[in-house]
Scaffold this motif. Structure first.
Motif, PDB file in Angstrom:
ATOM      1  N   LEU A   1      29.985 -51.281  56.956  1.00  0.00           N
ATOM      2  CA  LEU A   1      29.475 -52.136  58.048  1.00  0.00           C
ATOM      3  C   LEU A   1      28.568 -51.307  58.965  1.00  0.00           C
ATOM      4  CD1 LEU A   1      29.797 -55.021  59.351  1.00  0.00           C
ATOM      5  CD2 LEU A   1      31.516 -53.957  60.824  1.00  0.00           C
ATOM      6  N   ASN A   2      27.358 -51.805  59.124  1.00  0.00           N
ATOM      7  CA  ASN A   2      26.421 -51.083  59.985  1.00  0.00           C
ATOM      8  C   ASN A   2      26.612 -51.493  61.440  1.00  0.00           C
ATOM      9  OD1 ASN A   2      24.267 -49.929  61.256  1.00  0.00           O
ATOM     10  ND2 ASN A   2      22.771 -50.499  59.692  1.00  0.00           N
ATOM     11  N   LYS A   3      27.054 -50.547  62.255  1.00  0.00           N
ATOM     12  CA  LYS A   3      27.305 -50.871  63.660  1.00  0.00           C
ATOM     13  C   LYS A   3      26.165 -50.413  64.569  1.00  0.00           C
ATOM     14  CE  LYS A   3      32.301 -50.914  63.302  1.00  0.00           C
ATOM     15  NZ  LYS A   3      33.382 -49.936  63.107  1.00  0.00           N
ATOM     16  N   ASP A   4      25.058 -50.062  63.972  1.00  0.00           N
ATOM     17  CA  ASP A   4      23.941 -49.623  64.801  1.00  0.00           C
ATOM     18  C   ASP A   4      23.468 -50.759  65.704  1.00  0.00           C
ATOM     19  OD1 ASP A   4      24.079 -47.171  63.715  1.00  0.00           O
ATOM     20  OD2 ASP A   4      22.290 -47.341  62.458  1.00  0.00           O
ATOM     21  N   ILE A   5      23.147 -50.359  66.919  1.00  0.00           N
ATOM     22  CA  ILE A   5      22.795 -51.336  67.953  1.00  0.00           C
ATOM     23  C   ILE A   5      21.385 -51.047  68.461  1.00  0.00           C
ATOM     24  CG2 ILE A   5      23.338 -51.996  70.369  1.00  0.00           C
ATOM     25  CD1 ILE A   5      25.347 -53.160  68.402  1.00  0.00           C
ATOM     26  N   VAL A   6      20.626 -52.112  68.683  1.00  0.00           N
ATOM     27  CA  VAL A   6      19.336 -51.968  69.367  1.00  0.00           C
ATOM     28  C   VAL A   6      19.426 -52.721  70.693  1.00  0.00           C
ATOM     29  CG1 VAL A   6      17.804 -51.570  67.401  1.00  0.00           C
ATOM     30  CG2 VAL A   6      18.464 -53.900  67.966  1.00  0.00           C
ATOM     31  N   ILE A   7      18.804 -52.156  71.707  1.00  0.00           N
ATOM     32  CA  ILE A   7      18.783 -52.815  73.020  1.00  0.00           C
ATOM     33  C   ILE A   7      17.361 -53.283  73.293  1.00  0.00           C
ATOM     34  CG2 ILE A   7      18.924 -52.389  75.523  1.00  0.00           C
ATOM     35  CD1 ILE A   7      21.410 -50.754  75.052  1.00  0.00           C
ATOM     36  N   GLY A   8      17.251 -54.518  73.760  1.00  0.00           N
ATOM     37  CA  GLY A   8      15.950 -55.020  74.186  1.00  0.00           C
ATOM     38  C   GLY A   8      16.025 -55.417  75.645  1.00  0.00           C
ATOM     39  N   MET A   9      14.945 -55.181  76.387  1.00  0.00           N
ATOM     40  CA  MET A   9      14.947 -55.686  77.769  1.00  0.00           C
ATOM     41  C   MET A   9      13.614 -56.310  78.096  1.00  0.00           C
ATOM     42  SD  MET A   9      14.802 -52.469  80.353  1.00  0.00           S
ATOM     43  CE  MET A   9      15.931 -51.392  79.497  1.00  0.00           C
ATOM     44  N   ASP A  10      13.678 -57.237  79.035  1.00  0.00           N
ATOM     45  CA  ASP A  10      12.486 -57.962  79.454  1.00  0.00           C
ATOM     46  C   ASP A  10      12.394 -57.823  80.965  1.00  0.00           C
ATOM     47  OD1 ASP A  10      10.336 -59.663  79.633  1.00  0.00           O
ATOM     48  OD2 ASP A  10      11.520 -61.493  79.430  1.00  0.00           O
ATOM     49  N   ILE A  11      11.381 -57.081  81.414  1.00  0.00           N
ATOM     50  CA  ILE A  11      11.216 -56.879  82.855  1.00  0.00           C
ATOM     51  C   ILE A  11      10.191 -57.886  83.357  1.00  0.00           C
ATOM     52  CG2 ILE A  11      10.620 -55.235  84.682  1.00  0.00           C
ATOM     53  CD1 ILE A  11      11.227 -52.972  82.689  1.00  0.00           C
TER      54      ILE A  11
END
Ligand SMILES: [Zn+2]
Length: 336
Positions: free
Chosen positions: A1-11
């Protein structure tokens, strides 16, 4: 199981939104906080960092620590792959800075990318918010996996973005093309961009409100419903109230919407003729009233089926709402 996480933000001008996703696009955390731009960029950057930090702690994902260069392994082995940032421009995408004192007062030459890299030790990418929102719709929204996707956002202004085979099409020097400022009617109103009769000066939310105010001032007896919706004060008229009044049979409001819909359709036709995309995804506050624009647009498209089968272009409402930018910013890190 791939638990890699990406974070995105919108300013944006008022709020920073942040989301953490699996690389397959499943959202696992969403946060938002006021940006309070007037308190200065340092305040805003710290607020952004604390949002990121709170997500890292909640998800037990690891990053490379605060500049220590040491990878702190998490309990369950997930890793933070990177942080994508979408922001209202102007931006310097090469230097990774935000230079937007117009929407973010005091934010001049703010090195958002360097700040986040130093703080979290992961790759960080910066993108124009309209492009990020379009990418979001491509990744998980109405334009999922569409090979030629054009996104049009109609709000205060008009923003456009073009996603070709999953990649943002940029201009020379990384500049973000400004489809909202294509000229639709050279005899039209002067625009702050230097042109006259730009698409956004004719069919954006501010254009609709401006035209309605002018017409109501000249013929108040023709716009009773619209005036009632704005407590009798024509200076309070918004595009949203114009759409509402048009639905209630206000003839002046309908006239304003029909005129904006004609101009809107010309812009869409130009896009179809220039790019002939598979799909055009529509978003922004004005497009919440897309049903009022649709008959005019369909008529215009039928007129333009001589050179191209224009009716094959699917025109769809965006499906991720104001989270589209967060999704798209995260996708920047999936698709590195
Ligand atoms: Zn313009």
């Amino acid at each position: 199981l791939n638990k890699d996480i990406v974070i995105g933000m919108d300013i944006g001008g008022t709020v920073v939104r942040l989301g953490a996703f699996t690389c397959a696009g499943e959202p696992v955390e969403m946060r938002e906080a006021p940006i309070e731009a007037a308190r200065g960029p340092q305040f805003g950057l710290e607020r952004i960092a604390s949002l990121v930090q709170s997500v890292i702690e909640k998800l037990h994902i690891s990053n490379f620590g605060t500049g220590t260069g040491v990878n702190i392994h998490s309990k369950d082995g997930g890793n933070l792959v990177g942080i994508g940032v979408g922001c209202t421009g102007p931006l310097d995408l090469i230097r990774g800075t935000i230079n937007n004192p117009y929407t973010l007062p005091t934010w001049e030459d703010v090195p958002i990318v360097d700040f986040l890299v130093d703080r979290f030790g992961v790759p960080v990418s910066l993108e124009n918010d309209a492009d990020a929102a379009a990418l979001g719709e491509y990744w998980q929204g109405a334009g999922r996996d569409v090979q030629r996707l054009c996104a049009v956002t109609v709000g205060t202004g008009i923003g456009t973005a073009y996603i070709l085979h999953g990649k943002i099409v940029r201009g020379n020097g990384g500049w973000h093309p400004e489809g909202g400022h294509m000229i639709i009617d050279p005899s039209g109103p002067k625009c702050y961009c230097g042109g006259s009769g730009c698409w956004e000066s004719l069919s954006s939310g501010s254009a609709i409100a401006r035209v309605a105010r002018e017409l109501v001032q000249a013929q108040p007896d023709k716009a009773k419903t619209l005036l009632d919706l704005n407590a009798g004060d024509f200076s309070q008229i918004t595009a949203k109230s114009v759409a509402q009044a048009a639905r209630q049979g206000d003839s002046l409001a309908s006239e304003v919407i029909d005129r904006a819909a004609e101009y809107f359709s010309l812009g869409i036709i130009n896009i179809i003729m220039m790019l002939f995309p598979d799909v055009i995804v529509l978003s922004g506050g004005v497009m919440e009233s897309f049903d009022l624009f649709k008959p005019t647009l369909e008529k215009a498209i039928r007129r333009h089926e001589v050179m191209l089968p224009a009716n094959q272009v699917e025109i769809l409402p965006a499906s991720l709402g104001y989270h589209a930018g967060v999704y798209g910013a995260a996708f920047l890190m999936v698709n590195q």
